[in-house]
Design an enzyme around this catalytic site. Structure first.
Site, short mmCIF file in Angstrom:
data_model
loop_
_atom_site.label_atom_id
_atom_site.label_comp_id
_atom_site.label_asym_id
_atom_site.label_seq_id
_atom_site.Cartn_x
_atom_site.Cartn_y
_atom_site.Cartn_z
N ASP A 190 41.79 44.75 36.87
CA ASP A 190 40.63 45.56 37.24
C ASP A 190 40.84 46.26 38.58
O ASP A 190 40.39 47.38 38.77
CB ASP A 190 39.37 44.69 37.39
CG ASP A 190 39.02 43.92 36.14
OD1 ASP A 190 39.38 44.37 35.04
OD2 ASP A 190 38.38 42.86 36.27
N HIS B 190 39.24 40.61 37.40
CA HIS B 190 40.57 40.35 36.86
C HIS B 190 41.57 41.12 37.72
O HIS B 190 41.24 42.16 38.30
CB HIS B 190 40.73 40.88 35.43
CG HIS B 190 39.79 40.32 34.41
ND1 HIS B 190 38.53 40.83 34.20
CD2 HIS B 190 39.97 39.33 33.50
CE1 HIS B 190 37.96 40.17 33.22
NE2 HIS B 190 38.80 39.25 32.77
#
Length: 440
Positions: free
Chosen positions: A107, A104
């Protein structure tokens, strides 16, 4: 320069005779030929960024147990911490010998004060990932946007009652699609973790369905505009945290896609744990997606059978995994998709090497399951049984009924004229289960 996070570990070998403390694959030999191609090409393993390098080890009843040098509470410079996290991630990917990874946006980059800073941070880390991919040969299986963790998404992203949240989410997806495209990603995933409701008393279901349909059409339109060749994937999830979501299971997703004219544009990324939460089996969801023509990729994990929520544990049930890969092989195997480990350590597993042992074990389980599924395909005992069970539908009269060439009155007349009085035929479920157990 090596970070030393995993000690002296380098490339993990294949060694069927390895001792219990040795980091080695006992069953996964990436070069082993199965059904005409290497195991690595069948399985297409990917490691996720979020559970391994972001999750702090908390649960609903306790906070952080992991102590990573790149975590915010230890980082004086968030961007440098993000780069260290990338260094450790690629060391782990390389040690495991996986061909892919997934992330993501949240992240890999620090959270900024606004959209512009988020985008700047994301692009800076994508520069790093682009260099690391060139150095290692690793590829991106898929990218995605985190549209659920930040408080702005507490009432959903695409389905939010505030159009500014919809716009912020759409802009974020654009930047993530750009990053995925730039990194040569094979797919782009959308997971609607907050696209649901907590109470119907403050929810307009019809309006939210329309919003989500428009959002997904925007994604597909942009995919074609930038020339992204990968697949757009939706990941079904039935509950937790919201009571209902618009992507409850594969069948619900297909209905949504049909409703918005997207059934030929979007496929599904199916997670084992989400399948169980929906009241299905993993293989059911895969078979349903294949039958509907929307199978794309999988997230491999499992749930704790004594817990009623999504615990994201590494796979350890070879028969279950074999049944899943049997359905995947029947569907022709992966194309752009693969096997992503959307799994996390238990919060007591504190050592860095636990990350490696967890993935080695999961990869071995998948290899055993895939090889069992391939043997089932090769010998064809189950497929021959199923073909024979439905053989009556290949006859001319049965085909006429399916083709709409017989009215209800004509069928009733045929039954009466021929004195049709069928005797039940055993489905032989226990025998079929016994057949599977011979391979695992």
């Amino acid at each position: 320069m090596a970070t030393g996070f995993f000690g002296e570990v380098s490339k993990i070998p294949f060694n069927p005779d390895a001792g219990p403390e040795e980091l080695a694959f006992r069953h996964y030999d990436p070069e082993e030929i199965v059904m005409g191609k290497p195991l690595a090409e069948h399985l297409r393993f990917a490691v996720c960024w979020w559970h391994n390098f972001v999750w702090p080890g908390g649960d609903p009843f306790g906070g952080q147990t992991f102590d990573r040098p790149w975590f915010e509470d230890r980082a004086s410079d968030p961007m440098e911490a993000a780069k260290l996290k990338a260094d450790v991630a690629f060391e782990m990917f390389t040690a495991l010998g996986v061909p892919f990874y997934c992330f993501h946006d949240a992240d890999i980059r620090p959270e900024g004060d606004d959209f512009a800073e988020n985008t700047k941070n994301l692009n800076a880390i994508v520069d790093v990932l682009e260099r690391k991919q060139a150095e290692t040969g690793l590829k991106l299986l898929w990218g995605t946007a985190n549209l659920f963790s930040h408080r702005r998404y507490m009432s959903g992203a695409a389905t939010n009652p505030d159009p500014e949240v919809f716009a912020f989410a759409a802009a974020t997806v654009k930047t993530c699609m750009d990053a995925t495209h730039r990194l040569g990603g094979a797919n782009y995933v959308l997971w609607g973790g907050r696209e649901g409701y907590e109470t119907l008393l403050n929810t307009d279901l019809k309006r939210e369905d329309q919003q989500l349909g428009r959002f997904l059409n925007l994604v597909v339109e942009y995919k074609h505009k930038i020339g992204f060749d990968g697949a757009i994937l939706i990941e079904p999830k039935p509950q937790e945290p919201t009571k209902h979501q618009y992507d409850h299971d594969v069948a619900t997703v297909y209905g949504f896609l049909k409703r918005h004219g997207l059934e030929n544009e979007v496929k599904v990324n199916i997670e084992q744990g989400h399948a169980i939460l929906a009241g299905h089996s993993f293989e059911h969801e895969i078979a349903t997606a294949a039958a509907l023509g929307i199978f794309g990729s999988i997230d491999m994990n499992r749930n704790d059978q004594q817990s009623g929520w999504d615990t994201d544990q590494f796979p350890n049930d070879v028969p279950e995994v074999a049944r899943a890969y049997y359905e995947i092989l029947k569907a022709g195997g992966f194309t752009t998709g693969g096997t992503n480990f959307d799994a996390k350590l238990r919060r007591q597993s504190l050592d860095p090497k636990d990350l490696l042992f967890a993935h080695v074990g999961g990869m071995d389980v998948c290899a055993r399951g895939l090889k069992a599924a391939a043997a089932m395909m090769d010998e064809g005992v189950l497929s021959a049984f199923v073909d024979d069970r439905y053989a009556g539908w290949d006859q001319k009269g049965a085909q006429a009924m399916l083709a709409g060439e017989r009215t209800l009155e004509e069928i009733a007349g045929w039954v009466e004229e021929q004195n049709v009085n069928p005797a039940p035929i055993s489905g032989r479920q226990e025998w079929a289960e016994n057949i599977v157990n011979r391979y695992v």
